[in-house]
Design a protein around this motif. Structure first.
Motif, PDB file in Angstrom:
ATOM      1  N   LYS A 292       0.847  -1.190   0.000  1.00 15.61           N
ATOM      2  CA  LYS A 292       0.000   0.000   0.000  1.00 15.61           C
ATOM      3  C   LYS A 292       0.876   1.230   0.000  1.00 15.61           C
ATOM      4  CE  LYS A 292      -4.138  -1.327   2.548  1.00 15.61           C
ATOM      5  NZ  LYS A 292      -4.909  -1.040   3.754  1.00 15.61           N
ATOM      6  N   PRO A 293       0.364   2.311  -0.494  1.00 13.15           N
ATOM      7  CA  PRO A 293       1.160   3.544  -0.394  1.00 13.15           C
ATOM      8  C   PRO A 293       1.247   4.020   1.050  1.00 13.15           C
ATOM      9  CG  PRO A 293      -0.966   3.970  -1.468  1.00 13.15           C
ATOM     10  CD  PRO A 293      -0.897   2.500  -1.231  1.00 13.15           C
ATOM     11  N   THR A 294       2.362   4.587   1.384  1.00 14.65           N
ATOM     12  CA  THR A 294       2.480   5.228   2.697  1.00 14.65           C
ATOM     13  C   THR A 294       1.669   6.532   2.650  1.00 14.65           C
ATOM     14  OG1 THR A 294       4.414   6.520   2.081  1.00 14.65           O
ATOM     15  CG2 THR A 294       4.827   4.328   2.975  1.00 14.65           C
ATOM     16  N   PRO A 295       1.413   7.132   3.783  1.00 12.28           N
ATOM     17  CA  PRO A 295       0.567   8.341   3.769  1.00 12.28           C
ATOM     18  C   PRO A 295       1.068   9.424   2.819  1.00 12.28           C
ATOM     19  CG  PRO A 295       0.829   7.554   5.993  1.00 12.28           C
ATOM     20  CD  PRO A 295       1.724   6.701   5.153  1.00 12.28           C
ATOM     21  N   VAL A 296       2.362   9.663   2.842  1.00 15.20           N
ATOM     22  CA  VAL A 296       2.840  10.734   1.953  1.00 15.20           C
ATOM     23  C   VAL A 296       2.654  10.330   0.503  1.00 15.20           C
ATOM     24  CG1 VAL A 296       5.271   9.985   1.971  1.00 15.20           C
ATOM     25  CG2 VAL A 296       4.722  12.363   1.481  1.00 15.20           C
ATOM     26  N   GLN A 297       2.779   9.053   0.217  1.00 16.48           N
ATOM     27  CA  GLN A 297       2.571   8.596  -1.159  1.00 16.48           C
ATOM     28  C   GLN A 297       1.094   8.694  -1.543  1.00 16.48           C
ATOM     29  OE1 GLN A 297       4.295   4.675  -0.859  1.00 16.48           O
ATOM     30  NE2 GLN A 297       6.369   5.494  -0.647  1.00 16.48           N
ATOM     31  N   ARG A 298       0.228   8.375  -0.620  1.00 20.40           N
ATOM     32  CA  ARG A 298      -1.204   8.423  -0.899  1.00 20.40           C
ATOM     33  C   ARG A 298      -1.637   9.806  -1.351  1.00 20.40           C
ATOM     34  NH1 ARG A 298      -4.268   8.186   3.219  1.00 20.40           N
ATOM     35  NH2 ARG A 298      -6.023   7.756   1.869  1.00 20.40           N
ATOM     36  N   HIS A 299      -1.022  10.793  -0.726  1.00 24.96           N
ATOM     37  CA  HIS A 299      -1.430  12.159  -1.036  1.00 24.96           C
ATOM     38  C   HIS A 299      -0.577  12.781  -2.135  1.00 24.96           C
ATOM     39  CE1 HIS A 299      -4.260  12.658   2.389  1.00 24.96           C
ATOM     40  NE2 HIS A 299      -3.537  11.664   2.878  1.00 24.96           N
ATOM     41  N   ALA A 300       0.712  12.506  -2.094  1.00 28.03           N
ATOM     42  CA  ALA A 300       1.604  13.198  -3.026  1.00 28.03           C
ATOM     43  C   ALA A 300       1.495  12.659  -4.449  1.00 28.03           C
ATOM     44  CB  ALA A 300       3.052  13.076  -2.536  1.00 28.03           C
ATOM     45  N   ILE A 301       1.275  11.369  -4.584  1.00 31.99           N
ATOM     46  CA  ILE A 301       1.264  10.799  -5.942  1.00 31.99           C
ATOM     47  C   ILE A 301       0.123  11.384  -6.789  1.00 31.99           C
ATOM     48  CG2 ILE A 301       0.940   8.656  -7.259  1.00 31.99           C
ATOM     49  CD1 ILE A 301       2.657   7.267  -5.081  1.00 31.99           C
ATOM     50  N   PRO A 302      -1.111  11.433  -6.266  1.00 32.39           N
ATOM     51  CA  PRO A 302      -2.158  12.042  -7.104  1.00 32.39           C
ATOM     52  C   PRO A 302      -1.889  13.519  -7.412  1.00 32.39           C
ATOM     53  CG  PRO A 302      -3.114  10.946  -5.186  1.00 32.39           C
ATOM     54  CD  PRO A 302      -1.643  10.914  -5.002  1.00 32.39           C
ATOM     55  N   ILE A 303      -1.296  14.208  -6.450  1.00 34.75           N
ATOM     56  CA  ILE A 303      -0.993  15.620  -6.691  1.00 34.75           C
ATOM     57  C   ILE A 303       0.027  15.743  -7.820  1.00 34.75           C
ATOM     58  CG2 ILE A 303       0.111  17.671  -5.694  1.00 34.75           C
ATOM     59  CD1 ILE A 303      -1.069  16.781  -2.949  1.00 34.75           C
ATOM     60  N   ALA A 304       1.071  14.917  -7.734  1.00 35.64           N
ATOM     61  CA  ALA A 304       2.136  15.019  -8.730  1.00 35.64           C
ATOM     62  C   ALA A 304       1.685  14.500 -10.091  1.00 35.64           C
ATOM     63  CB  ALA A 304       3.365  14.262  -8.244  1.00 35.64           C
ATOM     64  N   THR A 305       0.922  13.416 -10.100  1.00 35.26           N
ATOM     65  CA  THR A 305       0.481  12.907 -11.413  1.00 35.26           C
ATOM     66  C   THR A 305      -0.535  13.851 -12.052  1.00 35.26           C
ATOM     67  OG1 THR A 305      -1.110  11.485 -10.278  1.00 35.26           O
ATOM     68  CG2 THR A 305       0.924  10.446 -11.004  1.00 35.26           C
ATOM     69  N   PHE A 326       7.926   7.895  -8.238  1.00 36.91           N
ATOM     70  CA  PHE A 326       6.844   7.261  -9.004  1.00 36.91           C
ATOM     71  C   PHE A 326       6.242   8.204 -10.051  1.00 36.91           C
ATOM     72  CE2 PHE A 326       5.651   3.988  -5.447  1.00 36.91           C
ATOM     73  CZ  PHE A 326       6.850   3.341  -5.677  1.00 36.91           C
ATOM     74  N   PRO A 327       5.810   9.400  -9.646  1.00 38.61           N
ATOM     75  CA  PRO A 327       5.214  10.278 -10.670  1.00 38.61           C
ATOM     76  C   PRO A 327       6.203  10.659 -11.763  1.00 38.61           C
ATOM     77  CG  PRO A 327       4.743  11.100  -8.459  1.00 38.61           C
ATOM     78  CD  PRO A 327       5.741  10.007  -8.303  1.00 38.61           C
ATOM     79  N   ILE A 328       7.482  10.797 -11.395  1.00 37.07           N
ATOM     80  CA  ILE A 328       8.467  11.177 -12.413  1.00 37.07           C
ATOM     81  C   ILE A 328       8.642  10.049 -13.424  1.00 37.07           C
ATOM     82  CG2 ILE A 328      10.927  11.612 -12.763  1.00 37.07           C
ATOM     83  CD1 ILE A 328      10.911  13.247 -10.186  1.00 37.07           C
ATOM     84  N   ILE A 329       8.848   8.843 -12.921  1.00 36.69           N
ATOM     85  CA  ILE A 329       9.050   7.707 -13.838  1.00 36.69           C
ATOM     86  C   ILE A 329       7.809   7.504 -14.703  1.00 36.69           C
ATOM     87  CG2 ILE A 329       9.373   5.201 -13.947  1.00 36.69           C
ATOM     88  CD1 ILE A 329      11.085   5.513 -11.361  1.00 36.69           C
TER      89      ILE A 329
END
Ligand SMILES: Nc1ncnc2c1ncn2[C@@H]1O[C@H](COP(=O)(O)OP(=O)(O)OP(=O)(O)O)[C@@H](O)[C@H]1O
Length: 835
Positions: A292-305, A326-329
């Motif tokens: 599962k995504p960690t909390p920062v990933q849960r929030h940051a990934i949708p923002i960055a993507t 993740f969002p960069i790759i």
């Protein structure tokens, strides 16, 4: 040099070096750079080894050949005029004392190795490299040699060079200051040659066969025996999935406070499958066993993507690296066609990376490179690292082959750009890890130069992602220059990694510190498994202090090694490797190791000297208690640390730690005036005054825009680590928590745009309107308690584990599984350079 002089032979897997590059010649000795592999290598190049099969010396003269092998020992070759073969088999079958014994040489692609030749006149060398497909990489051993040899060479007279020629019976011993401490496994009594059909070993000893001491004993530097290193397991080559995972308690994150401020904040996701990430990347995420995504990933990934700029402040060890990788790759994979490199008119290749990731230290850059490589496995995304302290030529060569993601330290990057070997003109993603450090005094000018004066597309065209565990307001303000309409995200009580890290502050006299340290170390030995120490990181203030403490610990019988900025890169890398592997379980470090380094199973961080900045303290203790594991941090507090008292008290309270009454007295005493540290920062907020920051009770930073708190979305009910400086009155913040978070958006001094999410899953604003005052959400989606977490792709078996002792009793924490050759998990420092 480059490809010139290299001919592909009839066998497609063999290259012949026709004209090796003679780097140095004083009439007696030569150092050769055999750089040939790149001519025939299929991609990805960094995953291939070349095995020196033969080395021919046709000139009929007397010579003595010294080869620098991956085993870190100069060994004399045979005194013969005939062709000799350096093969794995000969090395394995012959005893090292045999005149015909030569060590095997394993070369990674296009990395030079040293051949040291004593002879009467110049000769021409020819070498044949046999391409071998590796299961493991072993290349890191021999880059000691460049450095040691170089120094030895420069400092040696020709007469001392001649003293090398008492060959065969024992390995050549360098003067102590140049000598490598490494002992080749062939000299170990318990060396078991691997069978030839064991592809995982390729002639190298098994992990368990590596002793701690060595035949050379005192040659291990300064006459003190030092633990020897096992071979390195390269885990950036994820050929296999890990066999055994390790349960990590992610319960700690269940109610983590999250706050997002800015306009139109994309909602968080619960699982990776819900993200807009590329499918190939998702496969690799699964391979990493990231359930599962960690909390920062849960929030940051949708923002960055979603293409938004982001300033994110999240706890140490909470997965920020993946949150920006993740969002960069994924973005690169989706917009593949625009990346690559193109030649300029002079015929020099200029690399045009699509993404630039900047980090403050070389080791952290390597770690990010390795992580990114892991996530980009089999996607074709090329990751290259550039950092100082290692020969630029290697890095340039890799860049010539093209790069999608360039991970770099600022100084080396500027150098490469000024040589016109890299252009930032096509950068679409800019990420700053440890962003507050990058924009602090030391780096700010360089970062500005890179971002604003070196052709990088402006905000809006490029996407900018800034991450750290701490984000003071003044730094946020600086950082906001690089961002456009950004979202400020804070996750968790940023200052302290919640309660995962048990923090102990001990009042000591400066003169008693060593005794206290020994007490702790003894206790750890007692609690370690199989007589091993648990990994302990001891932070000191100065480089000299680090060396002094290391020496003293060694003399006192503790296996310690030091890392600091005055050490050459090879020594730094060696120290880290040795520590990570568990071979030298005590690392004495300055702040060079305080940020970002993800060393699995660090059980105890001891602040032998407290840092002068509370943020540094936060990062230091964050080397333990990572990814849901518990950890212990002990700090020695002496009189001279009294200016830190208030900040510490605030931090301990914030993290629900026990606060010693004597510390409160110190804090009260220092509030009456005597801070004594001039204009240095100790903490953020309310304890401070004037230009000094001492504490605010709210650690890690808040969006500086939120002095009125315009757009904060709150996702939990806690006190978060930071605030948006833009939101002082919090009008637009989206709040996912109801507390004082680790950071705040500096834009929100009045918090005008706060968006609140009182409870995760029931998105706070009933009417769906964003610009409302903060409400809170409890983020309960992050339950990874039973998930198997194993970040390593390496499948070597893990045999024993350190004790997980009781956190509350103040005993050793951290635990984790440790094999014979050290702790399991992803060994993320894979050095690639030479010094
Ligand atoms: N979703 C996930 N599931 C399991 N483990 C994870 C996940 N994301 C990251 N990790 C692991 O957590 C550990 C810490 O991650 P990382 O180094 O990115 O932390 P960080 O937040 O950057 O820490 P620091 O502030 O110290 O730089 C790493 O070993 C990483 O592999």
């Amino acid at each position: 040099m480059g490809k010139k002089g290299i001919r592909k032979s009839s066998s497609s897997s063999t290259v012949e070096i026709k004209r090796p590059h003679i780097v140095k010649n004083n009439g007696h000795a030569f150092r050769l750079w055999l750089v040939g592999g790149c001519a025939t290598s299929p991609s990805p190049p960094h995953k291939h080894l070349f095995h020196v099969q033969t080395l021919q010396i046709p000139t009929p003269i007397f010579y003595q050949l010294f080869l620098k092998s991956p085993f870190d020992t100069w060994l004399p070759g045979p005194t013969t005029k005939k062709i000799f073969h350096v093969t794995q088999d000969s090395a394995r079958c012959l005893p090292p004392t045999s005149p015909n014994w030569t060590p095997p040489l394993f070369l990674p692609l296009s990395i030079p190795f040293n051949v040291f030749l004593l002879c009467a006149s110049p000769v021409v060398f020819r070498a044949t490299l046999l391409y071998k497909h590796p299961f493991k990489l072993f290349h890191y051993y021999y880059y000691y040699y460049y450095y040691y040899y170089h120094r030895c060479y420069q400092n040696s007279s020709s007469s001392s060079l001649h003293s090398f020629s008492s060959p065969h019976k024992q390995p050549f011993t360098m003067p102590w200051s140049f000598a490598s401490p490494y002992v080749p496994p062939h000299h170990h009594s318990n060396y078991i040659p691997p069978s030839s059909d064991d592809p995982a070993h390729h002639g190298f000893p098994r992990a368990g066969a590596w002793p701690r001491g060595g035949a050379r004993g005192a040659s291990g530097g300064r006459g003190l025996s030092r633990p020897r290193e096992p071979y390195h397991r390269n885990s950036s080559f994820p050929a296999e999935e890990p066999e055994n995972g390790e349960a990590i308690n992610f319960d700690a994150y269940e109610s983590v406070p999250v706050e997002a401020s800015g306009k139109n904040v994309p909602p968080p996701v619960n699982v990776f499958d819900d993200t807009d990430l590329d499918e190939g990347l998702k496969k690799n995420i699964k391979r990493c066993k990231y359930v599962k995504p960690t909390p920062v990933q849960r929030h940051a990934i949708p923002i960055a993507t979603a293409g938004r700029d982001l300033m994110a402040c999240a706890q140490t060890g909470s997965g920020k690296t993946a949150a920006f990788c993740f969002p960069i790759i994924s973005g690169i994979l989706k917009g593949r066609s625009s990346s690559g490199f193109s030649p300029v008119s002079r015929g020099v290749a200029v690399a045009y990376p699509t993404a630039l990731i900047l980090s403050p230290t070389r080791e952290l850059s390597c770690q990010i490179r390795d992580e990114a490589n892991k996530f980009a496995f089999q996607t074709g995304v090329k990751v290259v690292v550039a950092y100082g302290g290692s020969p630029i030529i290697q890095q340039l060569r890799l860049l010539e082959k093209g790069v999608d993601i360039l991970v770099a330290t600022p100084g080396r990057l500027v150098d490469i750009i000024e040589r016109e070997r890299v252009s930032l003109a096509r950068i679409k993603y800019l990420a700053l890890d440890e962003a507050d450090r990058m924009l602090d005094m030391g780096f700010e000018r360089q970062i500005r130069k890179i971002v604003e004066e070196m052709q990088m597309p402006p905000p809006g065209i490029r996407q900018t992602l800034l991450f750290s565990a701490t984000f003071p307001n003044d730094i946020q303000k600086l950082a906001s220059d690089f961002l456009l309409d950004y979202i400020f995200l804070t996750v968790g009580r940023v200052g302290s990694s919640t309660e995962l890290i048990v923090q102990k502050i001990e009042l000591v006299h400066d003169t008693d510190k060593r005794d206290k340290l020994v007490d702790h170390l003894r206790r750890q030995k007692f609690h370690g498994t199989n007589g091993k120490h648990a990994l302990t990181l001891v932070f000191v203030e100065t480089k000299r202090g680090a060396d002094a403490l290391e020496n003293w610990l060694l003399k006192s019988g503790f296996p310690a090694i030091a890392i600091h900025g005055d050490k050459v890169q090879l020594e730094r890398e060696r120290a880290l490797r040795s520590f990570k592997s568990g071979n030298t379980p005590i690392l004495v470090a300055t702040d060079v190791a305080s940020r970002g380094l993800d060393i699995p199973h660090v059980a105890h961080v001891i602040n032998f000297d407290l840092p002068r900045d509370i943020d540094d303290y936060v990062h230091r203790i964050g080397r333990t208690g990572r990814a849901g594991k518990s950890g212990l941090a002990t700090a020695f507090f002496s009189d001279k640390n009294s200016p830190m008292a208030k900040a510490l008290v605030g931090l301990l309270q914030e993290a629900n730690q026990e606060v010693p009454s004597w510390l409160i007295q110190f804090a009260e005493g220092s509030s009456s005036g005597s801070r004594g540290y001039g204009s240095q920062r100790y903490s953020r907020g309310s304890y401070g005054g004037g230009s000094q920051r001492y504490s605010s009770g709210s650690y890690g930073g808040r969006d500086f825009r939120n002095s009125t708190e315009p757009e904060v979305q709150s996702y939990n009910s806690g006190s978060c680590g930071g605030r948006d400086f833009r939101n002082p009155t919090e009008p637009e913040a989206q709040s996912y928590n109801s507390g004082s978070c680790g950071g705040r958006d500096f834009r929100n001094p009045t918090e005008p745009e706060v968006q609140s999410y009182n409870c995760y899953g029931s998105h706070g604003n009933a009417d769906g309107v964003e610009s409302v005052s903060r409400t809170s959400y409890i983020d309960t989606s992050y339950d990874m308690q039973n998930s198997l977490i194993e970040t390593s792709f390496d499948s070597l078996s893990i045999n024993c584990s350190y004790d997980q002792t009781d956190v509350k009793s103040g005993e050793l924490c951290g635990g984790g599984k440790v094999g014979e050759d050290g702790p399991s998990g992803y060994a993320s420092i894979v050095p690639t350079g030479w010094d």
